[in-house]
Scaffold this motif. Structure first.
Motif, short mmCIF file in Angstrom:
data_model
loop_
_atom_site.label_atom_id
_atom_site.label_comp_id
_atom_site.label_asym_id
_atom_site.label_seq_id
_atom_site.Cartn_x
_atom_site.Cartn_y
_atom_site.Cartn_z
N ALA A 165 -30.43 -25.48 14.92
CA ALA A 165 -30.41 -25.31 16.37
C ALA A 165 -31.49 -24.12 16.48
O ALA A 165 -32.26 -24.02 17.25
N ALA A 166 -31.74 -23.07 15.42
CA ALA A 166 -32.57 -21.96 15.64
C ALA A 166 -34.27 -22.14 15.19
O ALA A 166 -34.87 -21.53 15.61
N ILE A 167 -34.26 -23.33 14.20
CA ILE A 167 -35.60 -23.25 13.60
C ILE A 167 -36.77 -23.52 14.77
O ILE A 167 -37.54 -22.76 14.42
N SER A 168 -36.62 -24.43 15.59
CA SER A 168 -37.79 -24.61 16.53
C SER A 168 -38.03 -23.36 17.35
O SER A 168 -39.11 -22.75 17.46
N VAL B 298 -20.90 -17.48 17.21
CA VAL B 298 -19.40 -17.64 16.22
C VAL B 298 -18.46 -18.60 16.58
O VAL B 298 -18.08 -19.60 16.18
N ILE B 299 -18.13 -18.60 17.95
CA ILE B 299 -16.94 -19.49 18.81
C ILE B 299 -17.50 -20.68 18.89
O ILE B 299 -16.61 -21.73 18.34
N VAL B 300 -18.82 -21.20 19.05
CA VAL B 300 -19.50 -22.25 19.17
C VAL B 300 -19.09 -23.33 17.73
O VAL B 300 -18.77 -24.20 17.66
N VAL B 301 -19.49 -22.35 16.77
CA VAL B 301 -19.46 -23.01 15.50
C VAL B 301 -18.20 -23.00 15.00
O VAL B 301 -17.57 -23.91 14.34
N PHE B 302 -17.19 -22.18 15.24
CA PHE B 302 -15.89 -22.33 14.95
C PHE B 302 -15.19 -23.34 15.55
O PHE B 302 -14.43 -24.37 14.76
N VAL C 30 -23.49 -31.69 20.67
CA VAL C 30 -23.35 -30.79 21.78
C VAL C 30 -23.35 -29.52 21.16
O VAL C 30 -24.10 -28.43 21.65
N ALA C 31 -22.71 -29.16 20.21
CA ALA C 31 -22.77 -27.96 19.55
C ALA C 31 -24.17 -27.39 19.27
O ALA C 31 -24.54 -26.19 19.48
N VAL C 32 -25.21 -28.20 18.66
CA VAL C 32 -26.46 -28.05 18.24
C VAL C 32 -27.24 -27.63 19.42
O VAL C 32 -27.86 -26.81 19.59
N VAL C 33 -27.12 -28.58 20.50
CA VAL C 33 -27.65 -28.42 21.86
C VAL C 33 -27.23 -27.11 22.54
O VAL C 33 -28.20 -26.21 22.72
N VAL C 34 -26.10 -26.64 22.41
CA VAL C 34 -25.86 -25.42 23.04
C VAL C 34 -26.36 -24.30 22.43
O VAL C 34 -26.54 -23.21 22.87
N LEU C 35 -26.10 -24.38 20.93
CA LEU C 35 -26.67 -23.39 20.06
C LEU C 35 -28.23 -23.31 20.43
O LEU C 35 -28.68 -21.96 20.50
N MET C 36 -28.79 -24.09 20.58
CA MET C 36 -30.56 -24.38 20.90
C MET C 36 -30.71 -23.37 21.92
O MET C 36 -31.50 -22.63 22.23
N ALA C 37 -29.92 -23.91 23.20
CA ALA C 37 -30.13 -23.16 24.23
C ALA C 37 -29.93 -21.71 24.23
O ALA C 37 -30.62 -20.73 24.94
N VAL C 38 -28.68 -21.24 23.58
CA VAL C 38 -28.37 -19.61 23.40
C VAL C 38 -29.39 -19.10 22.66
O VAL C 38 -29.99 -18.11 23.04
N VAL C 39 -29.67 -19.72 21.43
CA VAL C 39 -30.90 -18.88 20.61
C VAL C 39 -32.18 -19.02 21.43
O VAL C 39 -32.73 -18.04 21.36
N SER C 40 -32.67 -19.95 22.00
CA SER C 40 -33.80 -19.98 22.71
C SER C 40 -33.95 -19.12 23.68
O SER C 40 -34.80 -17.91 23.89
N GLY C 41 -32.75 -19.07 24.59
CA GLY C 41 -32.63 -17.88 25.74
C GLY C 41 -32.58 -16.37 25.24
O GLY C 41 -33.47 -15.60 25.49
N SER C 42 -31.89 -16.47 24.01
CA SER C 42 -31.88 -14.77 23.47
C SER C 42 -33.17 -14.60 22.81
O SER C 42 -33.56 -13.18 22.83
#
Lengths: 139, 414
Positions: B393-396, B29-33, B292-304
């Motif tokens: 960021a989450a779709i792939s 939420v903070i990244v998108v905020f 940057v936000a899309v890349v960060v979200l991709m990394a967080v979503v992929s890890g989780s």
């Protein structure tokens, strides 16, 4: 425990900012000077800011109460007080006393917007907590 | 229906997943905020500055402003920031300039300042114009009247003793403004210009003479009292169709040694240049932040999702089709995206709207906030862009996790 301290500290800091911010950080307009350079009279914003000292101090005192008291009923009452002081902090510059007439004056450009922001934050934060505590006490 | 009495829909599962992992949810939420805050705040600033410049260019009206020598900077302060000032020179210059080759129109103006304790709690600029030759103030009043901005104000020209005030001048409830202990009726309040005109009071030369007479009776004196009859503060000049304002300014300087000439094109060009740099900076920063936000979200979503492989394998065993897994991940990212976007937009509005005037004073560029329609468009575009970052960021990762072989995923690590 953690949330009690965090919420109490938040209100304490916001209250101190309402009270002391206009004195040191976002100062209002200065006095109207007479021909000899002495302060002849103060404009309305000066009195608004004086009133905010009291309102901010009240919010800060209620914040200390939130840090100290654990009882749900007591905290419900404290949150209601904080909410009303937030609303009062908003009403003083905009309705009850007011400020200088021109939008470019320091009070209208900086002091009142800062007090508006702080008042909204206090009202929103305390309103949320009031709702949450009211549901817990009632339910 | 499950045993607990509610459906295990993608929405319900996503909500429970987010609720039970508050730290991860908060990070997303903070990244998108931050993204929504920057996009809305930045685009609002850029749009306000562009609107301010457009309004300023529209209201300058004159190509040149001729003022006494040494007062160019003060005149620019009056024009751009409404800094009250007064200076005088021979009024005959207006007629001489009107006769000059290349000059289409020339109109004199006379400056005074108000007292600080009345009217607006601070001294404001008083400008008297000549209704017979004016080509700046009266067309502006007419245009505002045509656009319905002047409400029920009287039709026709400005009457004796009447004032026209800028958008930031406070009018009393009885429709008057107090100057030198006398009340003067306000005939019209002009639309916002983002210039010094917003804190200026306009009147005819005759009204200024009446105002000075009334002020003398109250015991006030003016610097202008020592000036010869008919002195003026500035002459506004409109150049002929094919005449270059810069060349005309040079010609005026050559013919009249004791004047400074402000060229409005030059002032506007300097502001436009500063504005262009500022807007370009905001736009590039927004684009970089979005990437940057899309890349960060991709990394967080992929890890989780990697950590939750077994959870998804169990869902598959329970009968969830692959599409449902994709929907589950996209719903989670949409919920965090929506929460972050709305919070970011709200925070930007809460910070920028009240500090409008302070920002415009600090930036030192013309600033007019867009109207409700413009704000709505900016808000919706910022909301869409920041919200889209989450699902995008989450779709792939969602597709990858749905294609994983259930049996081997469950046996992984054994």
């Amino acid at each position: 425990m953690k949330s009690r301290i965090a919420s109490g500290l938040t209100i304490l800091i916001l209250g101190l900012l309402i009270s002391l911010g206009p004195q040191f950080l976002f100062k209002p307009c200065g006095p109207v000077l007479a021909h000899d350079g002495a302060a002849a009279s103060w404009m309305k914003c000066h009195w608004s800011v004086r009133a905010e000292i009291g309102v901010g101090a009240l919010a800060a005192a209620l914040g200390i109460g939130l840090l100290a008291f654990r009882s749900r009923d007591t905290r419900l009452g404290l949150w209601a007080g904080v909410f009303l002081s937030g609303v009062l902090a908003l009403l003083i510059p905009h309705v009850l006393i007011g400020g200088c007439a021109m939008a470019t004056m320091p009070c209208q450009a900086l002091t009142f917007p800062a007090l508006t922001l702080l008042g909204i934050l206090v009202a929103l934060f305390s309103g949320g907590n009031l709702f949450f505590h009211f549901r817990r006490v009632r339910g | 229906m499950s045993q607990s009495g509610y459906s295990l829909s993608a929405g319900r599962l996503s909500w429970e997943n987010l609720r039970r992992r508050p730290f991860r949810t908060a990070c997303l939420v903070i990244v998108v905020f931050i993204l929504a805050f920057t996009l809305f705040g930045g685009s609002l600033l850029a749009a306000s500055l562009q609107k301010g410049l457009q309004s300023m260019a529209k209201r300058f009206g004159a190509d040149l402003m001729v003022v006494p020598a040494g007062y160019g900077e003060k005149a620019e302060g009056v024009l751009l920031r409404g800094e009250p000032s007064f200076f005088y020179f021979d009024g005959a210059l207006a007629a001489q300039l009107a006769e000059m080759e290349g000059v289409l129109q020339a109109s004199p103006q006379c400056f005074l300042t108000s007292l600080s304790t009345e009217c607006c709690d601070a001294p404001v600029q008083l400008i008297a114009f000549d209704p017979a030759t004016d080509f700046v103030i009266q067309p502006w009043i007419a245009e505002d009247r045509q656009n319905g901005r002047l409400g029920g104000r009287p039709e026709g020209g400005l009457g004796e003793g009447q004032l026209v005030v800028g958008s930031r001048i406070d009018i009393r409830s009885n429709g008057t403004v107090q100057l030198y202990n006398h009340e003067y009726p306000v005939a019209a309040q002009l639309s916002e210009t983002a210039t010094g005109f917003d804190t200026t009071i306009f009147m005819t030369r005759r009204t200024m003479d009446l105002l000075k007479e009334a002020a003398h009776r109250e015991g006030f004196g003016f610097i202008a009292d020592g000036e010869p009859e008919g002195s003026v503060s500035a002459v506004l000049v409109k150049a002929g169709g094919n005449v270059n304002p810069n060349s005309l300014a040079q010609a005026i300087k050559r013919n009249h040694q004791n004047v400074d000439v402000l060229v409005s094109q030059g002032i506007l060009a300097a502001i436009a240049e500063a504005l262009e740099g500022f807007v370009a900076y905001i736009n590039s920063f927004s684009i970089i932040l979005w990437i940057v936000a899309v890349v960060v979200l991709m990394a967080v979503v992929s890890g989780s999702l990697n950590e939750r492989k077994k959870e998804f394998a169990i869902l598959r065993i329970l009968g969830a089709p692959r599409k449902k897994l994709v929907r589950l991940v996209l719903t989670e990212s949409s919920l965090t995206g929506l929460a972050g976007s709305l919070a970011g937009l709200g925070a930007a509005a809460l910070l920028i709207f009240p500090f409008n005037t302070y920002l415009s004073l600090k930036i030192g560029l013309p600033y007019i906030r867009p109207g409700a329609g413009g704000l709505l468009v900016l808000g919706l575009v910022s909301l869409a862009l920041s919200f889209a970052a989450g699902p995008l960021a989450a779709i792939s990762s969602a597709v990858r996790i749905s294609r994983a072989e259930t049996y081997w995923t469950l046996r992984e690590g054994e």
